[in-house]
Design a protein around this motif. Structure first.
Motif, mmCIF file in Angstrom:
data_model
loop_
_atom_site.group_PDB
_atom_site.id
_atom_site.type_symbol
_atom_site.label_atom_id
_atom_site.label_comp_id
_atom_site.label_asym_id
_atom_site.label_seq_id
_atom_site.Cartn_x
_atom_site.Cartn_y
_atom_site.Cartn_z
ATOM 1 N N THR A 122 0.986 -1.088 -0.035
ATOM 2 C CA THR A 122 -0.164 0.090 -0.107
ATOM 3 C C THR A 122 0.840 1.170 0.175
ATOM 4 O O THR A 122 1.069 1.715 1.010
ATOM 5 C CB THR A 122 -0.994 0.237 1.144
ATOM 6 N N PRO A 123 1.213 1.769 -1.188
ATOM 7 C CA PRO A 123 2.062 2.737 -1.198
ATOM 8 C C PRO A 123 1.256 4.138 -1.103
ATOM 9 O O PRO A 123 0.205 4.083 -1.985
ATOM 10 C CB PRO A 123 2.821 2.583 -2.681
ATOM 11 N N GLU A 124 1.729 5.311 -0.471
ATOM 12 C CA GLU A 124 0.910 6.471 -0.477
ATOM 13 C C GLU A 124 1.728 7.466 -1.030
ATOM 14 O O GLU A 124 2.872 7.679 -0.868
ATOM 15 C CB GLU A 124 0.762 6.777 0.840
ATOM 16 N N LEU A 125 1.068 8.056 -2.266
ATOM 17 C CA LEU A 125 1.933 9.098 -2.925
ATOM 18 C C LEU A 125 1.655 10.341 -2.050
ATOM 19 O O LEU A 125 0.470 10.980 -1.827
ATOM 20 C CB LEU A 125 1.089 9.405 -4.241
ATOM 21 N N LYS A 126 2.731 10.879 -1.543
ATOM 22 C CA LYS A 126 2.593 11.769 -0.643
ATOM 23 C C LYS A 126 2.381 13.099 -1.197
ATOM 24 O O LYS A 126 3.022 13.453 -2.343
ATOM 25 C CB LYS A 126 3.898 12.224 0.280
ATOM 26 N N THR A 127 1.453 14.184 -0.639
ATOM 27 C CA THR A 127 1.335 15.514 -1.302
ATOM 28 C C THR A 127 2.489 16.212 -1.220
ATOM 29 O O THR A 127 3.028 16.454 -0.136
ATOM 30 C CB THR A 127 0.215 16.180 -0.478
ATOM 31 N N PRO A 128 3.187 16.698 -2.397
ATOM 32 C CA PRO A 128 4.303 17.491 -2.432
ATOM 33 C C PRO A 128 4.172 18.872 -1.471
ATOM 34 O O PRO A 128 3.123 19.298 -1.299
ATOM 35 C CB PRO A 128 4.558 17.848 -3.974
ATOM 36 N N GLU A 129 5.644 19.231 -0.907
ATOM 37 C CA GLU A 129 5.561 20.383 -0.075
ATOM 38 C C GLU A 129 6.343 21.282 -0.825
ATOM 39 O O GLU A 129 6.709 22.243 -0.160
ATOM 40 C CB GLU A 129 6.050 20.111 1.108
ATOM 41 N N VAL A 130 6.606 21.254 -2.266
ATOM 42 C CA VAL A 130 7.319 21.870 -3.177
ATOM 43 C C VAL A 130 6.111 22.372 -4.137
ATOM 44 O O VAL A 130 5.387 21.489 -4.628
ATOM 45 C CB VAL A 130 8.620 21.341 -3.657
ATOM 46 N N ASP A 131 6.555 23.547 -4.943
ATOM 47 C CA ASP A 131 5.477 23.786 -6.248
ATOM 48 C C ASP A 131 5.622 22.848 -6.922
ATOM 49 O O ASP A 131 6.920 22.172 -7.601
ATOM 50 C CB ASP A 131 5.913 25.125 -6.447
ATOM 51 N N MET A 132 4.644 22.221 -7.575
ATOM 52 C CA MET A 132 4.735 21.379 -8.804
ATOM 53 C C MET A 132 4.116 22.044 -9.995
ATOM 54 O O MET A 132 3.280 22.940 -10.045
ATOM 55 C CB MET A 132 3.833 20.321 -8.575
ATOM 56 N N PRO A 133 4.937 22.062 -11.376
ATOM 57 C CA PRO A 133 6.015 21.030 -11.484
ATOM 58 C C PRO A 133 7.098 21.135 -10.752
ATOM 59 O O PRO A 133 7.620 22.592 -10.646
ATOM 60 C CB PRO A 133 6.313 21.049 -13.079
ATOM 61 N N PHE A 134 7.884 20.243 -10.285
ATOM 62 C CA PHE A 134 9.204 20.640 -9.681
ATOM 63 C C PHE A 134 10.329 20.139 -10.582
ATOM 64 O O PHE A 134 10.547 19.144 -11.296
ATOM 65 C CB PHE A 134 9.354 19.547 -8.298
ATOM 66 N N ASP A 135 11.054 21.295 -11.169
ATOM 67 C CA ASP A 135 11.830 21.179 -12.083
ATOM 68 C C ASP A 135 11.577 20.212 -13.358
ATOM 69 O O ASP A 135 12.281 19.258 -13.881
ATOM 70 C CB ASP A 135 13.308 20.312 -11.458
ATOM 71 N N GLY A 136 10.285 20.600 -13.680
ATOM 72 C CA GLY A 136 9.790 19.926 -14.995
ATOM 73 C C GLY A 136 9.028 18.605 -14.591
ATOM 74 O O GLY A 136 8.180 17.955 -15.334
ATOM 75 N N TYR A 137 9.316 18.245 -13.431
ATOM 76 C CA TYR A 137 8.391 17.102 -12.869
ATOM 77 C C TYR A 137 6.873 17.326 -12.328
ATOM 78 O O TYR A 137 6.694 18.001 -11.411
ATOM 79 C CB TYR A 137 9.218 16.391 -11.575
ATOM 80 N N THR A 138 6.024 16.818 -12.968
ATOM 81 C CA THR A 138 4.587 16.910 -12.845
ATOM 82 C C THR A 138 3.871 16.143 -11.922
ATOM 83 O O THR A 138 4.542 14.967 -11.575
ATOM 84 C CB THR A 138 3.522 16.963 -13.941
ATOM 85 N N GLN A 139 2.795 16.417 -11.374
ATOM 86 C CA GLN A 139 1.971 15.502 -10.358
ATOM 87 C C GLN A 139 1.708 14.229 -10.986
ATOM 88 O O GLN A 139 1.649 13.329 -10.528
ATOM 89 C CB GLN A 139 0.916 16.345 -9.795
ATOM 90 N N GLU A 140 1.083 14.491 -12.337
ATOM 91 C CA GLU A 140 0.812 13.206 -13.148
ATOM 92 C C GLU A 140 1.946 12.291 -13.241
ATOM 93 O O GLU A 140 1.624 11.068 -13.115
ATOM 94 C CB GLU A 140 0.235 13.702 -14.647
ATOM 95 N N GLN A 141 3.337 12.770 -13.833
ATOM 96 C CA GLN A 141 4.265 11.826 -13.945
ATOM 97 C C GLN A 141 4.740 11.283 -12.598
ATOM 98 O O GLN A 141 4.948 9.795 -12.518
ATOM 99 C CB GLN A 141 5.623 12.659 -14.283
ATOM 100 N N TYR A 142 4.460 12.001 -11.436
ATOM 101 C CA TYR A 142 4.745 11.549 -10.137
ATOM 102 C C TYR A 142 3.831 10.231 -9.820
ATOM 103 O O TYR A 142 4.324 9.114 -9.370
ATOM 104 C CB TYR A 142 4.682 12.558 -9.006
ATOM 105 N N ALA A 143 2.463 10.449 -9.915
ATOM 106 C CA ALA A 143 1.497 9.389 -9.874
ATOM 107 C C ALA A 143 1.735 8.165 -10.708
ATOM 108 O O ALA A 143 1.648 7.173 -10.389
ATOM 109 C CB ALA A 143 0.176 9.963 -10.002
ATOM 110 N N GLN A 144 2.311 8.625 -12.011
ATOM 111 C CA GLN A 144 2.399 7.399 -13.007
ATOM 112 C C GLN A 144 3.893 6.562 -12.375
ATOM 113 O O GLN A 144 3.813 5.556 -12.657
ATOM 114 C CB GLN A 144 2.680 7.866 -14.256
ATOM 115 N N ASP A 145 4.803 7.259 -12.046
ATOM 116 C CA ASP A 145 6.076 6.595 -11.612
ATOM 117 C C ASP A 145 5.930 5.580 -10.589
ATOM 118 O O ASP A 145 6.450 4.722 -10.692
ATOM 119 C CB ASP A 145 7.188 7.605 -11.212
ATOM 120 N N LEU A 146 5.062 6.074 -9.739
ATOM 121 C CA LEU A 146 4.671 5.201 -8.591
ATOM 122 C C LEU A 146 4.143 3.791 -9.118
ATOM 123 O O LEU A 146 4.459 2.597 -8.757
ATOM 124 C CB LEU A 146 3.460 5.576 -7.610
#
Length: 414
Positions: free
Chosen positions: A222-246
């Motif tokens: 049960t992996p939890e995608l933690k809510t970022p505490e930095v502005d997204m995108p982060f250096d081009g890294y989007t929330q969608e890509q983060y969710a997909q990477d998981l």
């Protein structure tokens, strides 16, 4: 006598030579084909502390087991009551205690690699980063000592450091001392109901390492995608890509989606998985923190049918939101719990064994039933309502053995 001690010493050295010393062997079955689940002393202490009645009698009859792993028990950050959270040692303890579903809260590093950490910016309270001058200098906010009415502070994020930096850290018990004037004092803040006994240098985990460990044990994730505490995108890294990477991490390792329960507090993450990764989205767990205020609780309860209509299958609030007291002071299912079941939603609750002593009515997790809670044994009274009246699918626990004992006694999970 001298010959006895000499023989004992030789046997001891021979035994030590035969035992692997690498931490990678920690938690192995030691040559056994079946793991012996052990619940330790805590469940017995709680049962003995219960008020007299049928539930106590039932739980007493289960005292000798046998106990087995159950997917009713979700390990919350490992075994965080006594082990540093999100460490190999904590995860291993949770496995020994019978947890069938293992958690990794997922955050990302500066080089956009996934690691297990409860929050993106908690390294200053959960690791030794402030003692590492080479890494402390990279923190978002360096350590500032307490001064007058201003508490000590620091802020160190996974996104401040690289994956290699992260892997060099030691996990410690989560906590800090707000009155600290030195780093050493700041790090010495473990809550009174926990312990530093096993906090020598917890082995931190990448997300990939967590998957390999849990997969090797044949358990669920049960992996939890933690809510970022930095502005997204982060250096081009989007929330969608983060969710997909998981999700990609499990697909790349050939993990069956039926074994994975991805979680998030952000509805958009859940909707993303439902739309883009439906096999995984089917078991996506929406962590519902809207219940924290009376207005939010009412709105959350009313919204459950619409969430179900959008494809959400599993809802997970803090367990206080699932119970209330009737006019006679009896603990019963809450309006939220009833609405969730009526909407056809499965319920997973959090987080058991995360409170201190309950002899003064408990804390956050017992706020709706505080008037009827007066001893630690009442934990099982609340759990019984959650399990047999609310009908939860499972519950996160900081000390899985407590729930394993109950779940085995009532035949819950598989």
């Amino acid at each position: 006598m001298p010959s006895f001690f000499a023989t004992a010493l030789l046997l001891s050295l021979a035994s030590a030579a035969a035992v692997p010393s690498k931490r990678g062997s920690y938690g192995s079955n030691h040559g056994k084909s079946k793991l012996n689940i052990q619940v330790g002393d805590r469940p017995y202490y709680l049962v003995n502390d219960m008020d007299e009645g049928p539930l106590k009698q039932k739980l007493q009859k289960c005292s000798e087991g046998p106990f087995k792993t159950t997917d009713f028990v979700f390990s919350h950050r490992g075994a965080a009551l006594q082990f540093p959270e999100h460490t190999v040692e904590g995860l291993t303890a949770a496995r020994r205690q019978g947890a069938g579903v293992m958690e990794c809260d997922v955050a990302f590093t500066k080089d956009k690699k996934l690691v297990c950490r409860h929050a993106q910016c908690d390294l200053h309270t959960t690791t030794n980063i402030l003692n590492r001058t080479d890494l402390a200098a990279k923190c978002t906010t360096p350590f500032t000592p307490a001064s007058g009415d201003t508490p000590a502070s620091a802020k160190c994020c996974t996104s401040d450091i690289t994956l290699a930096d992260f892997k060099s850290l030691c996990g410690k018990m989560d906590g800090f001392n707000p009155n600290a004037t030195t780093v050493e004092e700041y790090m010495d803040g473990t809550p009174y109901f926990r312990t530093d006994l096993y906090s020598t240098c917890g082995t931190v985990m990448t997300h990939d390492k967590y998957i390999d460990i849990v997969d090797g044990w044949g358990l669920q994730f049960t992996p939890e995608l933690k809510t970022p505490e930095v502005d997204m995108p982060f250096d081009g890294y989007t929330q969608e890509q983060y969710a997909q990477d998981l999700i990609n991490a499990y697909k790349n390792k050939g993990i069956d989606a039926k074994r994975v329960w991805p979680q998030s507090f952000l509805p958009d993450d859940i909707f993303y998985w439902i739309a883009k990764e439906p096999k995984f989205g089917k078991q996506a767990v929406y962590l519902d923190e809207r219940v924290d205020t009376p207005e939010g609780y009412a709105n959350a309860t009313a919204s459950l049918p619409s969430l179900a209509a959008k494809g959400v299958k599993v809802i997970a609030p803090a367990f206080f939101a699932l119970t209330k007291l009737d006019a006679a002071g009896k603990i019963i299912p809450s309006e939220y719990a009833i609405a969730a079941k009526n909407a056809g939603l499965d319920i997973v609750a959090w987080s058991f064994d995360r409170s201190g002593w309950l002899n003064q009515g408990g804390d956050y997790y017992y706020q709706y039933v505080a008037k009827s809670v007066n001893n630690d044994g009442d934990m099982y009274t609340v759990l019984d309502v959650l399990a047999r009246q609310v009908g939860i699918k499972g519950i996160f626990s900081d000390w899985p053995a407590t729930v394993t004992y109950y779940a085995n006694c009532f035949g819950l999970g598989k």
